[in-house]
Structures are given as C-alpha cells and as structure tokens.
Design an enzyme around this catalytic site. Structure first.
Site, PDB file in Angstrom:
ATOM      1  N   LYS A  13       0.896  -1.218  -0.014  1.00 23.73           N
ATOM      2  CA  LYS A  13       0.057   0.149   0.039  1.00 23.73           C
ATOM      3  C   LYS A  13       0.822   1.354   0.150  1.00 23.73           C
ATOM      4  O   LYS A  13       0.685   2.158  -0.886  1.00 23.73           O
ATOM      5  CB  LYS A  13      -1.063   0.034   1.100  1.00 23.73           C
ATOM      6  CG  LYS A  13      -1.987  -1.111   1.240  1.00 23.73           C
ATOM      7  CD  LYS A  13      -2.806  -1.107   2.677  1.00 23.73           C
ATOM      8  CE  LYS A  13      -2.216  -1.213   3.860  1.00 23.73           C
ATOM      9  NZ  LYS A  13      -1.515  -2.551   4.027  1.00 23.73           N
ATOM     10  N   ARG A  88      -9.962   0.910   8.834  1.00 24.06           N
ATOM     11  CA  ARG A  88      -9.417  -0.451   9.072  1.00 24.06           C
ATOM     12  C   ARG A  88     -10.388  -1.170   9.760  1.00 24.06           C
ATOM     13  O   ARG A  88     -10.043  -2.268  10.031  1.00 24.06           O
ATOM     14  CB  ARG A  88      -8.341  -0.188   9.845  1.00 24.06           C
ATOM     15  CG  ARG A  88      -6.914  -0.773   9.357  1.00 24.06           C
ATOM     16  CD  ARG A  88      -5.919  -0.398  10.490  1.00 24.06           C
ATOM     17  NE  ARG A  88      -4.844  -1.261   9.960  1.00 24.06           N
ATOM     18  CZ  ARG A  88      -3.648  -0.768   9.263  1.00 24.06           C
ATOM     19  NH1 ARG A  88      -3.727   0.367   8.699  1.00 24.06           N
ATOM     20  NH2 ARG A  88      -2.659  -1.514   9.229  1.00 24.06           N
ATOM     21  N   ARG A 127      11.646  -5.834   4.979  1.00 30.28           N
ATOM     22  CA  ARG A 127      11.342  -4.576   4.770  1.00 30.28           C
ATOM     23  C   ARG A 127      12.496  -3.714   5.654  1.00 30.28           C
ATOM     24  O   ARG A 127      12.668  -3.946   6.826  1.00 30.28           O
ATOM     25  CB  ARG A 127       9.898  -3.947   5.240  1.00 30.28           C
ATOM     26  CG  ARG A 127       9.842  -2.469   5.017  1.00 30.28           C
ATOM     27  CD  ARG A 127       8.340  -2.074   5.135  1.00 30.28           C
ATOM     28  NE  ARG A 127       7.606  -2.468   6.283  1.00 30.28           N
ATOM     29  CZ  ARG A 127       6.305  -2.404   6.305  1.00 30.28           C
ATOM     30  NH1 ARG A 127       5.492  -1.932   5.423  1.00 30.28           N
ATOM     31  NH2 ARG A 127       5.680  -3.093   7.532  1.00 30.28           N
ATOM     32  N   ARG A 160      11.101  -1.970  11.205  1.00 27.15           N
ATOM     33  CA  ARG A 160      10.077  -1.709  12.251  1.00 27.15           C
ATOM     34  C   ARG A 160       9.679  -2.632  13.202  1.00 27.15           C
ATOM     35  O   ARG A 160       9.731  -3.704  12.995  1.00 27.15           O
ATOM     36  CB  ARG A 160       8.455  -1.365  11.177  1.00 27.15           C
ATOM     37  CG  ARG A 160       8.503   0.064  10.821  1.00 27.15           C
ATOM     38  CD  ARG A 160       7.182  -0.091   9.522  1.00 27.15           C
ATOM     39  NE  ARG A 160       6.120  -0.617  10.165  1.00 27.15           N
ATOM     40  CZ  ARG A 160       4.962  -0.544   9.629  1.00 27.15           C
ATOM     41  NH1 ARG A 160       4.833  -0.064   8.280  1.00 27.15           N
ATOM     42  NH2 ARG A 160       3.901  -1.328   9.850  1.00 27.15           N
ATOM     43  N   ARG A 171      -0.816  -9.214  12.859  1.00 24.39           N
ATOM     44  CA  ARG A 171      -1.430  -8.299  11.971  1.00 24.39           C
ATOM     45  C   ARG A 171      -2.358  -8.870  11.216  1.00 24.39           C
ATOM     46  O   ARG A 171      -3.239  -8.326  10.551  1.00 24.39           O
ATOM     47  CB  ARG A 171      -0.157  -7.295  11.500  1.00 24.39           C
ATOM     48  CG  ARG A 171       0.266  -6.354  12.485  1.00 24.39           C
ATOM     49  CD  ARG A 171       1.684  -5.979  12.064  1.00 24.39           C
ATOM     50  NE  ARG A 171       1.829  -5.067  10.536  1.00 24.39           N
ATOM     51  CZ  ARG A 171       2.919  -4.997  10.037  1.00 24.39           C
ATOM     52  NH1 ARG A 171       3.764  -5.678  10.433  1.00 24.39           N
ATOM     53  NH2 ARG A 171       2.815  -4.251   9.053  1.00 24.39           N
TER      54      ARG A 171
HETATM   55  P1  AP5 Z   1       4.898  -1.481   1.973  1.00 18.02           P
HETATM   56  O1  AP5 Z   1       4.377  -0.835   0.596  1.00 18.02           O
HETATM   57  O2  AP5 Z   1       5.398  -1.043   2.961  1.00 18.02           O
HETATM   58  O3  AP5 Z   1       3.543  -2.509   2.200  1.00 18.02           O
HETATM   59  P2  AP5 Z   1       2.252  -1.948   3.107  1.00 18.02           P
HETATM   60  O4  AP5 Z   1       1.013  -2.698   2.641  1.00 18.02           O
HETATM   61  O5  AP5 Z   1       2.243  -0.510   3.153  1.00 18.02           O
HETATM   62  O6  AP5 Z   1       2.535  -2.541   4.436  1.00 18.02           O
HETATM   63  P3  AP5 Z   1       2.457  -1.877   6.114  1.00 18.02           P
HETATM   64  O7  AP5 Z   1       3.009  -3.027   6.721  1.00 18.02           O
HETATM   65  O8  AP5 Z   1       2.936  -0.673   6.198  1.00 18.02           O
HETATM   66  O9  AP5 Z   1       0.770  -2.047   6.224  1.00 18.02           O
HETATM   67  P4  AP5 Z   1       0.229  -2.173   7.722  1.00 18.02           P
HETATM   68  O10 AP5 Z   1      -1.222  -1.962   6.886  1.00 18.02           O
HETATM   69  O11 AP5 Z   1       0.465  -3.026   8.288  1.00 18.02           O
HETATM   70  O12 AP5 Z   1       0.793  -1.026   8.568  1.00 18.02           O
HETATM   71  P5  AP5 Z   1       0.479   0.623   8.755  1.00 18.02           P
HETATM   72  O13 AP5 Z   1       1.697   1.459   8.831  1.00 18.02           O
HETATM   73  O14 AP5 Z   1      -0.451   1.000   7.839  1.00 18.02           O
HETATM   74  O15 AP5 Z   1       5.776  -2.884   1.239  1.00 18.02           O
HETATM   75  C1  AP5 Z   1       6.009  -3.843   2.036  1.00 18.02           C
HETATM   76  C2  AP5 Z   1       7.475  -4.666   1.812  1.00 18.02           C
HETATM   77  O16 AP5 Z   1       7.360  -4.813   0.679  1.00 18.02           O
HETATM   78  C3  AP5 Z   1       8.705  -3.271   1.706  1.00 18.02           C
HETATM   79  O17 AP5 Z   1       9.526  -3.738   2.082  1.00 18.02           O
HETATM   80  C4  AP5 Z   1       8.402  -2.916   0.006  1.00 18.02           C
HETATM   81  O18 AP5 Z   1       9.739  -2.532  -0.470  1.00 18.02           O
HETATM   82  C5  AP5 Z   1       8.133  -4.216  -0.449  1.00 18.02           C
HETATM   83  N1  AP5 Z   1       7.554  -4.671  -1.765  1.00 18.02           N
HETATM   84  C6  AP5 Z   1       6.373  -3.463  -2.095  1.00 18.02           C
HETATM   85  N2  AP5 Z   1       5.809  -3.820  -3.287  1.00 18.02           N
HETATM   86  C7  AP5 Z   1       6.582  -5.019  -3.763  1.00 18.02           C
HETATM   87  C8  AP5 Z   1       6.847  -5.630  -4.946  1.00 18.02           C
HETATM   88  N3  AP5 Z   1       5.771  -5.375  -5.901  1.00 18.02           N
HETATM   89  N4  AP5 Z   1       7.318  -6.805  -4.948  1.00 18.02           N
HETATM   90  C9  AP5 Z   1       8.541  -6.986  -4.208  1.00 18.02           C
HETATM   91  N5  AP5 Z   1       8.652  -6.226  -2.774  1.00 18.02           N
HETATM   92  C10 AP5 Z   1       7.566  -5.152  -2.782  1.00 18.02           C
HETATM   93  O19 AP5 Z   1      -0.157   0.344  10.238  1.00 18.02           O
HETATM   94  C11 AP5 Z   1       0.685   0.012  11.190  1.00 18.02           C
HETATM   95  C12 AP5 Z   1      -0.119  -0.259  12.630  1.00 18.02           C
HETATM   96  O20 AP5 Z   1      -0.597   1.312  12.847  1.00 18.02           O
HETATM   97  C13 AP5 Z   1      -1.114  -0.943  12.618  1.00 18.02           C
HETATM   98  O21 AP5 Z   1      -0.853  -2.406  12.884  1.00 18.02           O
HETATM   99  C14 AP5 Z   1      -2.007  -0.452  13.798  1.00 18.02           C
HETATM  100  O22 AP5 Z   1      -1.406  -0.413  15.021  1.00 18.02           O
HETATM  101  C15 AP5 Z   1      -1.812   1.211  13.634  1.00 18.02           C
HETATM  102  N6  AP5 Z   1      -2.924   1.866  12.620  1.00 18.02           N
HETATM  103  C16 AP5 Z   1      -2.636   2.094  11.484  1.00 18.02           C
HETATM  104  N7  AP5 Z   1      -3.754   2.786  10.891  1.00 18.02           N
HETATM  105  C17 AP5 Z   1      -4.777   2.528  11.724  1.00 18.02           C
HETATM  106  C18 AP5 Z   1      -6.204   2.653  11.556  1.00 18.02           C
HETATM  107  N8  AP5 Z   1      -6.905   3.143  10.597  1.00 18.02           N
HETATM  108  N9  AP5 Z   1      -6.697   2.189  12.855  1.00 18.02           N
HETATM  109  C19 AP5 Z   1      -6.160   1.823  13.838  1.00 18.02           C
HETATM  110  N10 AP5 Z   1      -4.879   1.515  13.960  1.00 18.02           N
HETATM  111  C20 AP5 Z   1      -4.311   1.801  12.971  1.00 18.02           C
HETATM  112 MG    MG Z   2       2.462   0.743   4.813  1.00 17.62          MG
END
Ligand code: AP5
Ligand code: MG
Length: 217
Positions: A13, A88, A127, A160, A171
């Site tokens: 994402k 979410r 990552r 992270r 997660r």
């Molecule tokens: P990346 O692009 O970083 O993936 P992502 O989908 O953004 O993954 P996240 O871990 O950030 O998602 P998340 O939903 O768990 O975390 P968030 O920060 O939102 O890519 C991942 C890896 O793959 C990277 O190394 C990248 O280089 C690689 N990659 C990408 N595309 C590729 C490809 N095509 N081929 C190969 N490799 C590739 O949330 C974190 C925490 O915050 C949550 O757990 C929660 O505690 C809190 N939080 C956030 N939002 C809320 C909400 N709305 N409500 C409540 N709590 C929340």
């Molecule tokens: Mg992300």
C-alpha cells in the site's frame, strides 16, 4: 480523485501510494505514517499508538477517527486524497462516510491490493523503512543505493518493531477479522476495485492506474 487503498499488511500500500499520489497529484495520507511520526516526536499520541502498534493491534477508533477528521479538514485535500491504512474496520468506514458526506465529497473508489500470506511474510520480514520520510525498501526486492540510507532524503533505514514474524502473524489475524469486512462494505457501495499485488512495483502501479482510470472516467 478521492481514494482509499486497502489490503493486508505488506501488500505494498505504502509503496504504491507514493506512485499513485504522484500520478493523480493528490496527498498521500497514511495513518500508520502519522502514528510513526508521532512516536518519533515522542508525543502523547505517539506513546499511546506505540503500545498498540508494537503488538500489531489497532489503535482505538476514538483516537484514529479524530486524527483523520482533522487531516481531512486541511487545505491540501480540497482536490482529493489517497488514504492508506484507513479505514481499518467497519466503524471507521462508517465514520469516514459521514465525514465526507458532511463535506459533500464522497469517495470515488476503493482499491484493494490482494496478496498471499506467504509473500506478505517475505516482504515484511525484509522491509527497511526510512526513519525520516518513511519510504519502504526491501533487503532483496528493493535495495537503497547506499546500504542503510534512504535514496530520497539520506535518512537512516530501520526495521519496524511490528515487522517481527510473531507480530506479522497477529497483524494478519487482525486484518482478517477486523479489516476484511470493509471489502464487502465497499463492494456493497459499488466502490470496490480489486487488483492482484504480485509482480514488479511498476507493473502493479500501471495495473492500478488502469483500473482506477477506467472506473472513475
Ligand atoms: P509496503 O508498501 O511497505 O506495504 P504496506 O502495504 O504499506 O504494509 P504495511 O506494513 O505498512 O501495512 P500495515 O497495514 O500493516 O501498516 P500501517 O503502517 O498501515 O511494502 C512492504 C514491503 O514489500 C517493503 O519492503 C517493500 O519494499 C516491498 N514491496 C512492495 N511492493 C513490492 C513488490 N511489488 N515486489 C516486491 N517487494 C515489494 O499500520 C501499522 C499499525 O498502525 C497498525 O498495525 C495499527 O496498529 C496502526 N494503525 C494504522 N492505521 C490504523 C487505523 N486506521 N486504525 C487503527 N490502527 C491503525
Ligand atoms: Mg504502509
């Protein structure tokens, strides 16, 4: 263009949001990035968020919804936005609908990135994230030019706390139980577009732009 990006942790994402936000010239709003910026700044919000994020649990809705409402009232979202990581759960989706209804600016589309769990674990466990601008890299699939340094801002790369194998598993469970229901919610609203998130980053970006452009034209 008012968009929501949804998909399991590690689906790409954040990676895709950067390209889509640039293509459609809209701000990228990631709730995870906002929480991490608060953790870095040692704010009260950061302290609270960290206690949930480190375990892979959702930060409470009351805090998250108010934070997003404030962000959506800022001037730069007047011509659209790309939400990454919000909503979410179904309650957040309902709150978002109400916030946007009040402004008479409903969503144009919700893009789902889908990916198998095995690939997710591989992506997340390798990552590396920039401490300053939060750009994602990968130790095998997307290295920075200089090891440990961000190509964009020169910031230090770190792993992270929630990218350990145990927290990734939690997660994934939280995603399946709490977030997946919003897919049906948005399908019901006629807003959902789903694309596979496998392949090269640029291939997925082209796929996303093609699907979004066709859906909202
Ligand atoms: P990346 O692009 O970083 O993936 P992502 O989908 O953004 O993954 P996240 O871990 O950030 O998602 P998340 O939903 O768990 O975390 P968030 O920060 O939102 O890519 C991942 C890896 O793959 C990277 O190394 C990248 O280089 C690689 N990659 C990408 N595309 C590729 C490809 N095509 N081929 C190969 N490799 C590739 O949330 C974190 C925490 O915050 C949550 O757990 C929660 O505690 C809190 N939080 C956030 N939002 C809320 C909400 N709305 N409500 C409540 N709590 C929340
Ligand atoms: Mg992300």
């Amino acid at each position: 263009m008012r968009l929501v990006l949804v998909g399991p942790p590690g689906a790409g994402k954040g990676t895709q949001a950067v390209h889509l936000a640039e293509h459609f010239a809209i701000p990228h709003i990631s709730t995870g990035d906002i929480f991490r910026a608060n953790i870095k700044g040692a704010t009260d919000l950061g302290l609270l968020a960290k206690s949930y994020m480190d375990k892979g649990e959702l930060v409470p809705d009351s805090v998250t919804n108010d934070m997003v409402k404030d962000r959506l009232n800022q001037e730069d979202v007047a011509n659209g936005f790309l939400l990454d990581g919000y909503p979410r759960n179904t309650f957040q989706a309902e709150v978002l609908r109400a916030i946007l209804a009040e402004k008479e600016t409903p969503l144009d589309a919700v893009l789902e990135l889908s990916l198998d769990d095995a690939v997710i674990v591989e992506r997340l466990s390798g990552r590396r994230t920039c401490k300053d601008c939060q750009t994602s890299y990968h130790i095998a699939f997307g290295k920075s030019a200089v090891e440990g340094k961000c190509d964009k801002c020169g910031g230090e790369l770190y792993q992270r706390a929630d990218d350990s194998v145990e927290v990734i598993q939690n997660r994934l469970s939280v995603y399946a139980e709490q977030t997946k229901p919003i897919i049906a919610f948005y399908r019901g609203e006629g807003l959902l577009i789903s694309i596979p998130a496998e392949g090269e980053v640029s291939e997925i970006t082209d796929r996303a732009i093609g699907a979004l452009s066709a859906a909202v034209s």
